[in-house]
Design a protein around this motif. Sequence first.
Motif, PDB file in Angstrom:
ATOM      1  N   ASP A  80     -11.739   7.042  -7.863  1.00 16.30           N
ATOM      2  CA  ASP A  80     -11.432   6.878  -6.439  1.00 16.30           C
ATOM      3  C   ASP A  80     -10.953   5.450  -6.220  1.00 16.30           C
ATOM      4  O   ASP A  80     -11.725   4.570  -5.879  1.00 16.30           O
ATOM      5  CB  ASP A  80     -12.666   7.184  -5.595  1.00 16.30           C
ATOM      6  N   ASN A  81      -9.663   5.218  -6.479  1.00 13.45           N
ATOM      7  CA  ASN A  81      -9.083   3.886  -6.367  1.00 13.45           C
ATOM      8  C   ASN A  81      -8.067   3.885  -5.229  1.00 13.45           C
ATOM      9  O   ASN A  81      -6.974   4.427  -5.377  1.00 13.45           O
ATOM     10  CB  ASN A  81      -8.424   3.494  -7.689  1.00 13.45           C
ATOM     11  N   PRO A  82      -8.393   3.255  -4.093  1.00 12.35           N
ATOM     12  CA  PRO A  82      -7.490   3.280  -2.947  1.00 12.35           C
ATOM     13  C   PRO A  82      -6.404   2.215  -2.997  1.00 12.35           C
ATOM     14  O   PRO A  82      -5.728   1.963  -2.010  1.00 12.35           O
ATOM     15  CB  PRO A  82      -8.441   3.035  -1.775  1.00 12.35           C
ATOM     16  N   ARG A  83      -6.199   1.588  -4.141  1.00  7.38           N
ATOM     17  CA  ARG A  83      -5.257   0.468  -4.229  1.00  7.38           C
ATOM     18  C   ARG A  83      -3.833   0.863  -3.833  1.00  7.38           C
ATOM     19  O   ARG A  83      -3.150   0.110  -3.135  1.00  7.38           O
ATOM     20  CB  ARG A  83      -5.269  -0.088  -5.654  1.00  7.38           C
ATOM     21  N   CYS A  84      -3.376   2.026  -4.255  1.00  4.80           N
ATOM     22  CA  CYS A  84      -2.013   2.473  -3.927  1.00  4.80           C
ATOM     23  C   CYS A  84      -1.853   2.607  -2.413  1.00  4.80           C
ATOM     24  O   CYS A  84      -0.863   2.146  -1.845  1.00  4.80           O
ATOM     25  CB  CYS A  84      -1.718   3.799  -4.624  1.00  4.80           C
ATOM     26  N   GLN A  85      -2.827   3.224  -1.764  1.00  6.45           N
ATOM     27  CA  GLN A  85      -2.753   3.407  -0.316  1.00  6.45           C
ATOM     28  C   GLN A  85      -2.806   2.052   0.407  1.00  6.45           C
ATOM     29  O   GLN A  85      -2.144   1.860   1.426  1.00  6.45           O
ATOM     30  CB  GLN A  85      -3.913   4.291   0.176  1.00  6.45           C
ATOM     31  N   GLN A  86      -3.582   1.115  -0.123  1.00 11.91           N
ATOM     32  CA  GLN A  86      -3.648  -0.222   0.490  1.00 11.91           C
ATOM     33  C   GLN A  86      -2.303  -0.926   0.404  1.00 11.91           C
ATOM     34  O   GLN A  86      -1.855  -1.568   1.356  1.00 11.91           O
ATOM     35  CB  GLN A  86      -4.729  -1.064  -0.192  1.00 11.91           C
ATOM     36  N   ILE A  87      -1.650  -0.829  -0.754  1.00 13.08           N
ATOM     37  CA  ILE A  87      -0.346  -1.482  -0.932  1.00 13.08           C
ATOM     38  C   ILE A  87       0.684  -0.849  -0.002  1.00 13.08           C
ATOM     39  O   ILE A  87       1.485  -1.552   0.627  1.00 13.08           O
ATOM     40  CB  ILE A  87       0.093  -1.401  -2.412  1.00 13.08           C
TER      41      ILE A  87
ATOM     42  N   LEU B  37       2.785  -2.875   2.789  1.00  7.59           N
ATOM     43  CA  LEU B  37       4.242  -2.881   2.703  1.00  7.59           C
ATOM     44  C   LEU B  37       4.889  -2.141   3.866  1.00  7.59           C
ATOM     45  O   LEU B  37       6.054  -2.372   4.179  1.00  7.59           O
ATOM     46  CB  LEU B  37       4.705  -2.290   1.370  1.00  7.59           C
ATOM     47  N   GLY B  38       4.132  -1.258   4.512  1.00  8.35           N
ATOM     48  CA  GLY B  38       4.635  -0.548   5.676  1.00  8.35           C
ATOM     49  C   GLY B  38       4.931  -1.467   6.846  1.00  8.35           C
ATOM     50  O   GLY B  38       5.730  -1.140   7.729  1.00  8.35           O
ATOM     51  N   ILE B  39       4.318  -2.627   6.866  1.00  5.99           N
ATOM     52  CA  ILE B  39       4.613  -3.618   7.910  1.00  5.99           C
ATOM     53  C   ILE B  39       6.062  -4.084   7.776  1.00  5.99           C
ATOM     54  O   ILE B  39       6.760  -4.282   8.767  1.00  5.99           O
ATOM     55  CB  ILE B  39       3.622  -4.804   7.825  1.00  5.99           C
TER      56      ILE B  39
ATOM     57  N   PHE C 124       8.485  -2.322   5.882  1.00  4.48           N
ATOM     58  CA  PHE C 124       9.339  -1.131   5.895  1.00  4.48           C
ATOM     59  C   PHE C 124       8.495   0.063   6.359  1.00  4.48           C
ATOM     60  O   PHE C 124       7.869   0.758   5.546  1.00  4.48           O
ATOM     61  CB  PHE C 124       9.917  -0.901   4.491  1.00  4.48           C
ATOM     62  N   PRO C 125       8.437   0.321   7.686  1.00  5.26           N
ATOM     63  CA  PRO C 125       7.523   1.324   8.250  1.00  5.26           C
ATOM     64  C   PRO C 125       7.631   2.749   7.707  1.00  5.26           C
ATOM     65  O   PRO C 125       6.629   3.463   7.728  1.00  5.26           O
ATOM     66  CB  PRO C 125       7.847   1.293   9.750  1.00  5.26           C
ATOM     67  N   PRO C 126       8.773   3.213   7.191  1.00  5.07           N
ATOM     68  CA  PRO C 126       8.762   4.572   6.627  1.00  5.07           C
ATOM     69  C   PRO C 126       7.787   4.741   5.457  1.00  5.07           C
ATOM     70  O   PRO C 126       7.441   5.876   5.105  1.00  5.07           O
ATOM     71  CB  PRO C 126      10.207   4.789   6.179  1.00  5.07           C
ATOM     72  N   LEU C 127       7.326   3.663   4.854  1.00  4.85           N
ATOM     73  CA  LEU C 127       6.320   3.777   3.790  1.00  4.85           C
ATOM     74  C   LEU C 127       5.020   4.375   4.321  1.00  4.85           C
ATOM     75  O   LEU C 127       4.282   5.032   3.581  1.00  4.85           O
ATOM     76  CB  LEU C 127       6.061   2.414   3.138  1.00  4.85           C
ATOM     77  N   TRP C 128       4.749   4.159   5.627  1.00  6.82           N
ATOM     78  CA  TRP C 128       3.544   4.749   6.215  1.00  6.82           C
ATOM     79  C   TRP C 128       3.628   6.268   6.182  1.00  6.82           C
ATOM     80  O   TRP C 128       2.612   6.940   6.026  1.00  6.82           O
ATOM     81  CB  TRP C 128       3.343   4.264   7.642  1.00  6.82           C
ATOM     82  N   VAL C 129       4.824   6.813   6.330  1.00  8.51           N
ATOM     83  CA  VAL C 129       4.997   8.269   6.273  1.00  8.51           C
ATOM     84  C   VAL C 129       4.690   8.766   4.858  1.00  8.51           C
ATOM     85  O   VAL C 129       4.045   9.804   4.682  1.00  8.51           O
ATOM     86  CB  VAL C 129       6.425   8.658   6.711  1.00  8.51           C
TER      87      VAL C 129
END
Length: 134
Positions: free
Chosen positions: A61-68, A72-74, A76-81
């Motif tokens: 259970d490593n949330p590192r990818c979701q944190q990055i 980065l969504g700040i 380039f906001p489409p990364l949040w999608v």
Amino acid sequence: MAKPKRGYETIQYQPPTPQVFGNALPTDLPAASTAGPSSFNVDRPKHRPKLADRLAVYEDDNPRCQQIICVLGIIFPPLWVIGACIYIRTPTTKILTREVGFRNFLLACIFMMAVAAWMVYHALQARTATALSP
């Protein structure tokens, strides 16, 4: 000056015997009854999962990818999608990853609403501009 040598007796070690600890049961103590089940139960409660099951929740259970993706969504906001899509596909056993992924999901929803509001605003502005032109 030389130290004087002391003579020590070599005595064979003898372990303590039951007489030291007392092998006779005192007469003034009540005797324990052996009939019936014991009221003290050392088994684990039935509602609590085994340790292996509790530890398996945190395995991989490593949330590192979701944190990055969230940071980065700040820029380039489409990364949040993309993070929201990953959140939807994450199993419910991955608690930490789902926690961070939910932030991405909320930010993606806010981003989509802002884009929709911007598009509606420009559509209304274009409609009023064509209505006002001669």
